[in-house]
Design a protein around this motif. Structure first.
Motif, PDB file in Angstrom:
ATOM      1  N   ALA A  89     -38.327 -47.159  41.603  1.00  0.00           N
ATOM      2  CA  ALA A  89     -39.063 -45.992  41.102  1.00  0.00           C
ATOM      3  C   ALA A  89     -39.821 -46.352  39.830  1.00  0.00           C
ATOM      4  O   ALA A  89     -40.947 -45.893  39.614  1.00  0.00           O
ATOM      5  CB  ALA A  89     -38.091 -44.834  40.853  1.00  0.00           C
ATOM      6  N   VAL A  90     -39.224 -47.176  38.992  1.00  0.00           N
ATOM      7  CA  VAL A  90     -39.903 -47.591  37.763  1.00  0.00           C
ATOM      8  C   VAL A  90     -41.130 -48.431  38.119  1.00  0.00           C
ATOM      9  O   VAL A  90     -42.206 -48.276  37.532  1.00  0.00           O
ATOM     10  CB  VAL A  90     -38.939 -48.363  36.830  1.00  0.00           C
ATOM     11  N   ALA A  91     -40.977 -49.301  39.110  1.00  0.00           N
ATOM     12  CA  ALA A  91     -42.110 -50.125  39.544  1.00  0.00           C
ATOM     13  C   ALA A  91     -43.250 -49.248  40.062  1.00  0.00           C
ATOM     14  O   ALA A  91     -44.424 -49.512  39.788  1.00  0.00           O
ATOM     15  CB  ALA A  91     -41.655 -51.109  40.625  1.00  0.00           C
ATOM     16  N   ARG A  92     -42.886 -48.199  40.780  1.00  0.00           N
ATOM     17  CA  ARG A  92     -43.937 -47.308  41.298  1.00  0.00           C
ATOM     18  C   ARG A  92     -44.649 -46.553  40.185  1.00  0.00           C
ATOM     19  O   ARG A  92     -45.766 -46.100  40.359  1.00  0.00           O
ATOM     20  CB  ARG A  92     -43.343 -46.322  42.330  1.00  0.00           C
ATOM     21  N   ARG A  93     -43.992 -46.421  39.051  1.00  0.00           N
ATOM     22  CA  ARG A  93     -44.649 -45.801  37.892  1.00  0.00           C
ATOM     23  C   ARG A  93     -45.614 -46.770  37.204  1.00  0.00           C
ATOM     24  O   ARG A  93     -46.282 -46.417  36.236  1.00  0.00           O
ATOM     25  CB  ARG A  93     -43.603 -45.306  36.885  1.00  0.00           C
ATOM     26  N   GLY A  94     -45.634 -48.016  37.675  1.00  0.00           N
ATOM     27  CA  GLY A  94     -46.605 -48.959  37.115  1.00  0.00           C
ATOM     28  C   GLY A  94     -46.028 -49.968  36.141  1.00  0.00           C
ATOM     29  O   GLY A  94     -46.750 -50.529  35.318  1.00  0.00           O
ATOM     30  N   VAL A  95     -44.715 -50.193  36.242  1.00  0.00           N
ATOM     31  CA  VAL A  95     -44.080 -51.176  35.362  1.00  0.00           C
ATOM     32  C   VAL A  95     -43.764 -52.425  36.181  1.00  0.00           C
ATOM     33  O   VAL A  95     -43.091 -52.345  37.205  1.00  0.00           O
ATOM     34  CB  VAL A  95     -42.769 -50.615  34.758  1.00  0.00           C
ATOM     35  N   ALA A  96     -44.267 -53.577  35.752  1.00  0.00           N
ATOM     36  CA  ALA A  96     -43.980 -54.825  36.455  1.00  0.00           C
ATOM     37  C   ALA A  96     -43.203 -55.748  35.523  1.00  0.00           C
ATOM     38  O   ALA A  96     -43.572 -55.947  34.372  1.00  0.00           O
ATOM     39  CB  ALA A  96     -45.271 -55.493  36.907  1.00  0.00           C
ATOM     40  N   HIS A  97     -42.124 -56.286  36.045  1.00  0.00           N
ATOM     41  CA  HIS A  97     -41.203 -57.106  35.249  1.00  0.00           C
ATOM     42  C   HIS A  97     -41.255 -58.539  35.772  1.00  0.00           C
ATOM     43  O   HIS A  97     -41.045 -58.767  36.955  1.00  0.00           O
ATOM     44  CB  HIS A  97     -39.795 -56.513  35.429  1.00  0.00           C
ATOM     45  N   VAL A  98     -41.574 -59.469  34.890  1.00  0.00           N
ATOM     46  CA  VAL A  98     -41.493 -60.889  35.265  1.00  0.00           C
ATOM     47  C   VAL A  98     -40.262 -61.436  34.557  1.00  0.00           C
ATOM     48  O   VAL A  98     -40.282 -61.675  33.351  1.00  0.00           O
ATOM     49  CB  VAL A  98     -42.763 -61.664  34.827  1.00  0.00           C
ATOM     50  N   LEU A 172     -47.983 -51.414  32.738  1.00  0.00           N
ATOM     51  CA  LEU A 172     -47.129 -52.057  31.733  1.00  0.00           C
ATOM     52  C   LEU A 172     -46.535 -53.325  32.336  1.00  0.00           C
ATOM     53  O   LEU A 172     -45.885 -53.284  33.380  1.00  0.00           O
ATOM     54  CB  LEU A 172     -45.997 -51.102  31.318  1.00  0.00           C
ATOM     55  N   LEU A 173     -46.784 -54.447  31.669  1.00  0.00           N
ATOM     56  CA  LEU A 173     -46.303 -55.743  32.144  1.00  0.00           C
ATOM     57  C   LEU A 173     -45.233 -56.239  31.174  1.00  0.00           C
ATOM     58  O   LEU A 173     -45.481 -56.350  29.969  1.00  0.00           O
ATOM     59  CB  LEU A 173     -47.497 -56.704  32.174  1.00  0.00           C
ATOM     60  N   LEU A 174     -44.035 -56.515  31.713  1.00  0.00           N
ATOM     61  CA  LEU A 174     -42.919 -56.994  30.883  1.00  0.00           C
ATOM     62  C   LEU A 174     -42.694 -58.470  31.191  1.00  0.00           C
ATOM     63  O   LEU A 174     -42.381 -58.826  32.330  1.00  0.00           O
ATOM     64  CB  LEU A 174     -41.643 -56.212  31.217  1.00  0.00           C
ATOM     65  N   LEU A 175     -42.875 -59.325  30.196  1.00  0.00           N
ATOM     66  CA  LEU A 175     -42.744 -60.770  30.414  1.00  0.00           C
ATOM     67  C   LEU A 175     -41.558 -61.305  29.623  1.00  0.00           C
ATOM     68  O   LEU A 175     -41.498 -61.149  28.407  1.00  0.00           O
ATOM     69  CB  LEU A 175     -44.009 -61.502  29.936  1.00  0.00           C
ATOM     70  N   ASN A 198     -54.815 -58.827  29.686  1.00  0.00           N
ATOM     71  CA  ASN A 198     -54.667 -57.676  28.796  1.00  0.00           C
ATOM     72  C   ASN A 198     -56.030 -57.100  28.420  1.00  0.00           C
ATOM     73  O   ASN A 198     -56.238 -55.888  28.430  1.00  0.00           O
ATOM     74  CB  ASN A 198     -53.881 -58.109  27.552  1.00  0.00           C
ATOM     75  N   GLN A 199     -56.967 -57.982  28.118  1.00  0.00           N
ATOM     76  CA  GLN A 199     -58.274 -57.500  27.678  1.00  0.00           C
ATOM     77  C   GLN A 199     -59.079 -56.923  28.841  1.00  0.00           C
ATOM     78  O   GLN A 199     -59.732 -55.899  28.701  1.00  0.00           O
ATOM     79  CB  GLN A 199     -59.049 -58.636  27.012  1.00  0.00           C
ATOM     80  N   GLU A 200     -59.025 -57.593  29.991  1.00  0.00           N
ATOM     81  CA  GLU A 200     -59.871 -57.155  31.103  1.00  0.00           C
ATOM     82  C   GLU A 200     -59.296 -55.964  31.856  1.00  0.00           C
ATOM     83  O   GLU A 200     -60.026 -55.096  32.311  1.00  0.00           O
ATOM     84  CB  GLU A 200     -60.140 -58.329  32.045  1.00  0.00           C
ATOM     85  N   GLU A 201     -57.971 -55.922  32.005  1.00  0.00           N
ATOM     86  CA  GLU A 201     -57.355 -54.839  32.779  1.00  0.00           C
ATOM     87  C   GLU A 201     -56.851 -53.719  31.867  1.00  0.00           C
ATOM     88  O   GLU A 201     -56.423 -52.693  32.358  1.00  0.00           O
ATOM     89  CB  GLU A 201     -56.158 -55.364  33.594  1.00  0.00           C
ATOM     90  N   ARG A 202     -56.817 -53.971  30.580  1.00  0.00           N
ATOM     91  CA  ARG A 202     -56.219 -53.050  29.605  1.00  0.00           C
ATOM     92  C   ARG A 202     -54.751 -52.774  29.923  1.00  0.00           C
ATOM     93  O   ARG A 202     -54.236 -51.673  29.684  1.00  0.00           O
ATOM     94  CB  ARG A 202     -57.010 -51.717  29.511  1.00  0.00           C
ATOM     95  N   THR A 203     -54.083 -53.774  30.497  1.00  0.00           N
ATOM     96  CA  THR A 203     -52.663 -53.642  30.792  1.00  0.00           C
ATOM     97  C   THR A 203     -51.863 -53.792  29.497  1.00  0.00           C
ATOM     98  O   THR A 203     -52.094 -54.732  28.746  1.00  0.00           O
ATOM     99  CB  THR A 203     -52.216 -54.766  31.760  1.00  0.00           C
TER     100      THR A 203
END
Ligand SMILES: Nc1ncnc2c1ncn2[C@@H]1O[C@H](COP(=O)(O)OP(=O)(O)O)[C@@H](O)[C@H]1O
Ligand SMILES: [Mg+2]
Length: 254
Positions: A89-98, A172-175, A198-203
């Motif tokens: 559900a968190v991933a569907r909200r737009g959070v990606a975890h690496v 939101l990208l979590l690295l 980050n700059q191009e996608e505004r992630t």
């Protein structure tokens, strides 16, 4: 989830969104308490570095943010709470975890790994376009698209892990420690690409790093975590400039 709803939640509104608020977050593993009231804000499209010594709780913080472990306190993305203990559900909200150690699927090819990153999406044309977008950031992945992930170099595997995360069009990208075990030249290239994304996608990006110098080089703001508490926060420039602070909190010169 319907296609329309999905694109509302990720693609269409994704650009420029990703405002993260964490308030008094406590988290741990069973009886082991690791985070003792972490609060922070990450603005839309910002890069935030989380620094600190081994065992400080950096990985645990990312795990709590992406719903892998239960936390107590509030975590909100773009104003609404992220579901607790539900990574899907968190991933569907737009959070990606690496995660630390990348988590790519070794027997699968590069392309299969990337497609897995888009597993929740059904619009094949869009997925194909995103694949090309990822190959644009990581041309080496395109050259190796039929190769098994297990045959890639460490740097290429980290690129694949980030590329796979991008396939979900995260806001939101979590690295977690992207530089771990990689040669300095590869790490510099990788951080340059993270900055372009980050700059191009505004992630919005939250990057956990032991390599403080590198992380502060791309971050706007930084927090130092020690024994599960934030002991220092500021702009990356402020933290970088304060050598004494860097030595006492990070244990080495920046
Ligand atoms: N799965 C786990 N079960 C129990 N304790 C854990 C687990 N993972 C990490 N810890 C403990 O949580 C603390 C913080 O670890 P971690 O978040 O991995 O720190 P960091 O990423 O800053 O090195 C450490 O004391 C570690 O031993
Ligand atoms: Mg860690």
């Amino acid at each position: 989830m319907s296609e329309a709803k999905e694109s509302t939640e990720t693609a269409a509104e994704g650009a420029g969104q990703g405002y993260l608020e964490v308030d008094d977050l406590h988290a741990g593993y069973g009886d082991v308490r690791v985070l003792h009231g972490v609060s922070l804000r990450v603005g839309r499209g910002d890069i935030c570095a989380i620094l600190g010594p081994n065992g400080a709780g950096k990985t645990t913080l990312l795990r709590a943010l992406c719903g892998m472990i239960r936390g107590r306190g509030a975590v909100r993305l773009d104003g609404s709470p992220l579901p607790a203990r539900s990574p899907d559900a968190v991933a569907r909200r737009g959070v990606a975890h690496v995660p630390e150690g990348r988590g790519t699927f070794m027997p699968l090819t590069v392309e299969e790994n990337l497609r897995l990153g888009a597993y929740a999406r059904r619009n094949r044309a869009e997925v194909q376009a995103d694949m090309e977008r990822v190959y644009g950031y990581f041309p080496v992945l395109k050259e190796r698209f039929k190769q098994e992930a297990g045959s890639l170099s460490g740097g290429e595997q980290q690129m694949l892990a980030i590329g796979r995360a991008l396939m979900s069009r995260p806001r939101l990208l979590l690295l977690d420690e992207p530089s771990l075990g990689l040669a300095p030249l590869v790490v510099r290239e990788l951080f340059g690409i993270v900055q372009s994304i980050n700059q191009e996608e505004r992630t919005t990006v939250v990057v956990v790093e032991q390599n403080a110098h590198l992380a502060l080089g791309i971050a706007g703001q930084a927090h130092v975590l020690e024994s599960g508490r934030i002991v220092l926060s500021g702009s990356a420039a402020e933290i970088k400039a304060d050598e004494q602070v860097a030595q006492s909190y990070l244990g080495y010169r920046i």
